[in-house]
Design an enzyme around this catalytic site. Sequence first.
Site, short mmCIF file in Angstrom:
data_model
loop_
_atom_site.label_atom_id
_atom_site.label_comp_id
_atom_site.label_asym_id
_atom_site.label_seq_id
_atom_site.Cartn_x
_atom_site.Cartn_y
_atom_site.Cartn_z
CG HIS A 202 2.96 6.84 -9.29
ND1 HIS A 202 3.75 7.03 -10.40
CD2 HIS A 202 3.32 5.65 -8.79
CE1 HIS A 202 4.54 5.98 -10.55
NE2 HIS A 202 4.31 5.13 -9.58
C1 UD1 Z 1 2.34 0.89 -6.63
C2 UD1 Z 1 3.76 0.46 -6.30
C3 UD1 Z 1 4.74 1.42 -6.96
C4 UD1 Z 1 4.47 1.55 -8.44
C5 UD1 Z 1 3.01 1.89 -8.69
C6 UD1 Z 1 2.73 1.85 -10.17
C7 UD1 Z 1 4.02 -0.61 -4.09
C8 UD1 Z 1 4.51 -0.43 -2.73
N1 UD1 Z 1 4.01 0.49 -4.87
O1 UD1 Z 1 2.16 2.16 -6.07
O2 UD1 Z 1 6.06 0.93 -6.78
O3 UD1 Z 1 5.28 2.57 -8.97
O4 UD1 Z 1 2.17 0.93 -8.04
O5 UD1 Z 1 1.62 2.62 -10.52
O6 UD1 Z 1 3.67 -1.70 -4.47
N2 UD1 Z 1 -5.72 3.17 -6.27
C9 UD1 Z 1 -6.98 3.24 -6.81
N3 UD1 Z 1 -7.23 2.46 -7.91
C10 UD1 Z 1 -6.31 1.62 -8.46
C11 UD1 Z 1 -5.03 1.57 -7.87
C12 UD1 Z 1 -4.75 2.35 -6.79
O7 UD1 Z 1 -7.85 3.95 -6.34
O8 UD1 Z 1 -6.63 0.95 -9.46
C13 UD1 Z 1 -5.44 4.00 -5.08
C14 UD1 Z 1 -5.86 3.31 -3.81
O9 UD1 Z 1 -6.39 4.26 -2.96
C15 UD1 Z 1 -4.58 2.86 -3.19
C16 UD1 Z 1 -3.60 3.92 -3.69
O10 UD1 Z 1 -4.07 4.28 -4.99
O11 UD1 Z 1 -4.66 2.80 -1.83
C17 UD1 Z 1 -2.19 3.43 -3.80
O12 UD1 Z 1 -2.17 2.19 -4.50
P1 UD1 Z 1 -1.00 1.13 -4.18
O13 UD1 Z 1 -1.15 -0.02 -5.10
O14 UD1 Z 1 -0.94 0.88 -2.72
O15 UD1 Z 1 0.31 1.92 -4.51
P2 UD1 Z 1 0.72 2.75 -5.79
O16 UD1 Z 1 0.93 4.16 -5.37
O17 UD1 Z 1 -0.21 2.49 -6.91
N1 UDP Z 2 1.26 4.41 -17.99
C1 UDP Z 2 0.06 4.26 -18.68
N2 UDP Z 2 -0.93 5.17 -18.46
C2 UDP Z 2 -0.78 6.23 -17.62
C3 UDP Z 2 0.46 6.37 -16.95
C4 UDP Z 2 1.45 5.44 -17.15
O1 UDP Z 2 -0.10 3.32 -19.45
O2 UDP Z 2 -1.72 7.01 -17.46
C5 UDP Z 2 2.32 3.41 -18.22
C6 UDP Z 2 3.64 3.98 -18.62
O3 UDP Z 2 3.69 4.21 -20.01
C7 UDP Z 2 4.59 2.90 -18.16
C8 UDP Z 2 3.94 2.37 -16.91
O4 UDP Z 2 2.57 2.77 -16.98
O5 UDP Z 2 4.66 1.84 -19.11
C9 UDP Z 2 4.60 2.99 -15.71
O6 UDP Z 2 3.88 2.73 -14.59
P1 UDP Z 2 3.92 3.67 -13.31
O7 UDP Z 2 4.46 4.99 -13.67
O8 UDP Z 2 2.57 3.59 -12.72
O9 UDP Z 2 4.86 2.85 -12.34
P2 UDP Z 2 6.45 2.79 -12.14
O10 UDP Z 2 7.09 2.52 -13.44
O11 UDP Z 2 6.87 4.07 -11.51
O12 UDP Z 2 6.60 1.68 -11.16
#
Ligand code: UD1
Ligand code: UDP
Length: 353
Positions: A202
Amino acid sequence: MKILTVIGARPQFIKASVVSRAIQQADGIEEIMLHTGQHFDANMSDIFFNQLNIPRPHIQLDIHGGSHGEMTGRMLAEIEQALLTHKPDRVLVYGDTNSTLAGALAAAKLHIPVAHVEAGLRSFNMQMPEEINRILTDQISDLLFCPTDTAVQNLNNEGFAKKPVQVLQVGDVMQDSALLFAEKAVAPAGSLPDGFILATLHRAENTDNPQRLAAIVSALNTLHKTVSPVVLPLHPRTRKLIAQHGLELNLHLIDPVGYFEMVWLLDHCNLVLTDSGGVQKEAFFFGKACVTMRDQTEWVELIEVGANELVGADTAKIIEAATRNVGRKVQDINNMYGGGKAAQRIVNVLLNS
Ligand code: UD1
Ligand code: UDP
């Protein structure tokens, strides 16, 4: 003492769950939970509150989407209002997301002290939004809870030892979560292949770059077809971008899962292939080798002990490293992440701050 905790993204729910639990067990400390709304799908947010028994947010903002500046700016304005209303003694933030930076900045501007859990991590890649968020958050925090010795060293290198702040190595709260909830493991709905590679994907550096995304998709499809079935709980960001770029994943795709299902997947897989920060460590906690599809990692000790390997977004390297590591077990002999006591240490410090 009144603490206001700012969370908003999936990994923050998992980290906050154990600290919140320790706060509830302590006397003399009240926690107000603010959810920015950054993650909002039921399987990216609600499920963690339900499974991990996290207190319902007292303040629920609904801020997500938009550019980084827009998202962070809107959060800043609304968190400031919440701070003015609730007047906490301290703000607690986790990790390196936009919610982290917005929470820390809103507090610092109002002269409310900030505690940062996961302080001191560095990738030294300023192209990553996470690197910007964590460096700025550390700069305006006065309690810096570092998960590793490397994180402490990073802050020392940036001159923190001379600042009027506390830099403390407390261990990693994600190990607390893994240890606490391992026994709750439950298989995700639907049948899964035996002996699978667990993949997650992601990070913006991979998903927002069409070449990198295509190279990774190609590697995952090949591994699934020729080496071992690949199970991929797909992050909504990646789902959108894969469709947008006309790419196709031919593997065992599932929706994002709750933490109990994730723990089951970690326990039953034969390899972890990821670009996640948290999942790299969880592979280690569950004794599995990890191949990381990034150019740098903040968790360098995993590379040093040979538990994790960096392969970037290079199709051939991903396939080669995954093939070589399938089924390889790893062992935590150095207790590098604190052994599950991070949350209690954090709360002890908060109580005395
Ligand atoms: C964010 C964090 C990243 C972290 C990740 C964990 C920032 C800059 N990035 O990235 O460091 O690793 O969360 O998962 O804060 N979306 C949905 N539903 C949701 C959430 C997200 O549809 O519940 C989609 C939306 O289109 C959104 C896109 O995912 O625009 C990205 O979401 P965003 O929170 O901006 O960044 P992440 O890639 O989730
Ligand atoms: N995780 C989860 N369900 C999923 C994928 C990840 O519960 O489908 C958990 C994972 O076990 C870990 C956390 O989410 O505890 C990691 O989050 P993510 O990979 O989204 O973000 P990052 O750590 O890269 O910021």
